[in-house]
Design a protein around this motif. Structure first.
Motif, PDB file in Angstrom:
ATOM      1  N   VAL A  70       2.305   9.690  -3.258  1.00 52.85           N
ATOM      2  CA  VAL A  70       1.595  10.900  -2.811  1.00 52.85           C
ATOM      3  C   VAL A  70       2.499  11.729  -1.904  1.00 52.85           C
ATOM      4  O   VAL A  70       2.580  12.958  -2.035  1.00 52.85           O
ATOM      5  N   ALA A  90       0.830  -1.205   0.000  1.00 52.74           N
ATOM      6  CA  ALA A  90       0.000   0.000   0.000  1.00 52.74           C
ATOM      7  C   ALA A  90       0.863   1.253   0.000  1.00 52.74           C
ATOM      8  O   ALA A  90       0.570   2.235  -0.692  1.00 52.74           O
ATOM      9  N   ASP A  91       1.943   1.203   0.751  1.00 50.44           N
ATOM     10  CA  ASP A  91       2.840   2.356   0.813  1.00 50.44           C
ATOM     11  C   ASP A  91       3.524   2.595  -0.525  1.00 50.44           C
ATOM     12  O   ASP A  91       3.593   3.723  -1.014  1.00 50.44           O
ATOM     13  N   ARG A  92       4.009   1.518  -1.123  1.00 48.59           N
ATOM     14  CA  ARG A  92       4.801   1.643  -2.342  1.00 48.59           C
ATOM     15  C   ARG A  92       3.985   2.161  -3.516  1.00 48.59           C
ATOM     16  O   ARG A  92       4.476   2.955  -4.318  1.00 48.59           O
ATOM     17  N   PHE A  93       2.727   1.743  -3.598  1.00 48.49           N
ATOM     18  CA  PHE A  93       1.936   2.082  -4.769  1.00 48.49           C
ATOM     19  C   PHE A  93       0.930   3.212  -4.545  1.00 48.49           C
ATOM     20  O   PHE A  93       0.346   3.704  -5.497  1.00 48.49           O
ATOM     21  N   VAL A  94       0.740   3.622  -3.309  1.00 49.22           N
ATOM     22  CA  VAL A  94      -0.222   4.691  -3.038  1.00 49.22           C
ATOM     23  C   VAL A  94       0.419   5.805  -2.215  1.00 49.22           C
ATOM     24  O   VAL A  94       0.584   6.937  -2.675  1.00 49.22           O
ATOM     25  N   LEU A  95       0.774   5.478  -0.974  1.00 48.75           N
ATOM     26  CA  LEU A  95       1.174   6.526  -0.040  1.00 48.75           C
ATOM     27  C   LEU A  95       2.514   7.162  -0.390  1.00 48.75           C
ATOM     28  O   LEU A  95       2.667   8.384  -0.351  1.00 48.75           O
ATOM     29  N   LYS A  96       3.480   6.330  -0.742  1.00 48.90           N
ATOM     30  CA  LYS A  96       4.808   6.861  -1.039  1.00 48.90           C
ATOM     31  C   LYS A  96       4.798   7.841  -2.211  1.00 48.90           C
ATOM     32  O   LYS A  96       5.398   8.926  -2.111  1.00 48.90           O
TER      33      LYS A  96
END
Length: 275
Positions: free
Chosen positions: A71, A63-69
């Protein structure tokens, strides 16, 4: 772009499978009693749910790699640092009622008074908290939460937990999160309209401030999961001791924790002078 996405997803799936399949055998079996050093290290990790935690950890990484990071990267690069500081100050100021309550529950009257003073100064002269004017006057910022309060009351931390999206925790701190949520006055003031925006802003703010730090830790760690677990435990012990255990590294986290962090310039934020 498509190839990079496929490769990233493939690596994530492989890691997830390894965490779920290999983890129960390689990570969750206690060493024999005849090996006291390994046994002590195993118990210190306090992670009987490690196979499950590793699966959640990998899901968080995906989730971090493809969304949060991405952003957080855009936010960090597009928004000037002074504006980001204002956002961080504002979000911290909103936590003042929760910090005050926990300071009182811990019997820390001095910190309770400091919290009231900081909130009064920053909410008025600091333009609703976007400027940490109290900090400029030497009134030090310090966070408190109900997990710390329970620790002061002598409640044990319980097993280590990796929470979906929220990152590292333990049983005591998970209960503390719930208590902080229900004790926050903003929870009852149109949370549907404001709460989700506040939560999202907090996650992006924390992730952006720890962008380079997390990259460095992930790149240099032999076991990223174990490193995060270790740093979380150290950092929480330091927070509970109100900074008495000096010299501990800041907490790299899958953002969402209300713990101590460093900003991009390495200056300490939200900790009793660091999650």
């Amino acid at each position: 772009m498509r190839r990079a996405l496929r490769n990233g997803l493939a690596r994530a799936v492989v890691a997830l499978l390894c965490a779920g399949v290999v983890g129960p055998v390689g990570c969750a079996t206690a060493p024999p009693a005849g090996d006291p050093e390994s046994r002590e290290a195993f118990e210190r990790a306090n992670d009987p749910l490690e196979p499950f935690n590793r699966v959640v950890f990998v899901a968080n990484i995906v989730a971090d790699r493809f969304v949060l990071k991405p952003v957080a990267y855009v936010y960090k690069e597009a928004v000037p640092a002074p504006i980001r500081d204002m956002v961080s100050n504002f979000l911290h100021n909103l936590r003042s009622p929760v910090i005050l309550l926990n300071a009182l529950l811990q019997g820390d009257i001095d910190h309770a008074g400091t919290t009231v003073l900081r909130f009064s100064v920053n909410s008025t002269l600091g333009f609703a908290g976007i400027v940490d004017l109290a900090g400029e006057f030497g009134i030090v910022r310090r966070d408190e939460d109900f997990g710390q309060t329970l620790a002061v009351w002598g409640v044990g931390e319980g097993p280590y937990l990796m929470l979906p999206l929220l990152g590292p925790s333990n049983a005591r701190d998970a209960v503390g999160r719930a208590a902080d949520y229900f004790s926050d006055p903003l929870t009852y003031l149109g949370y549907e309209k404001f709460g989700y925006s506040r939560f999202g802003a907090k996650i992006i703010d924390v992730r952006a401030r720890n962008y380079d730090l997390l990259n460095d830790v992930e790149r240099t760690s032999v076991d990223f999961y174990a490193t995060i677990r270790s740093l979380y435990g150290q950092n929480r012990r330091d927070a509970i001791a109100n900074g008495a255990e000096a010299g501990l590294p800041p907490l790299p986290d899958i953002p969402g924790e209300e713990d101590d962090f460093e900003d991009e310039e390495g200056q300490e934020r939200d900790r009793p002078p660091t999650g």
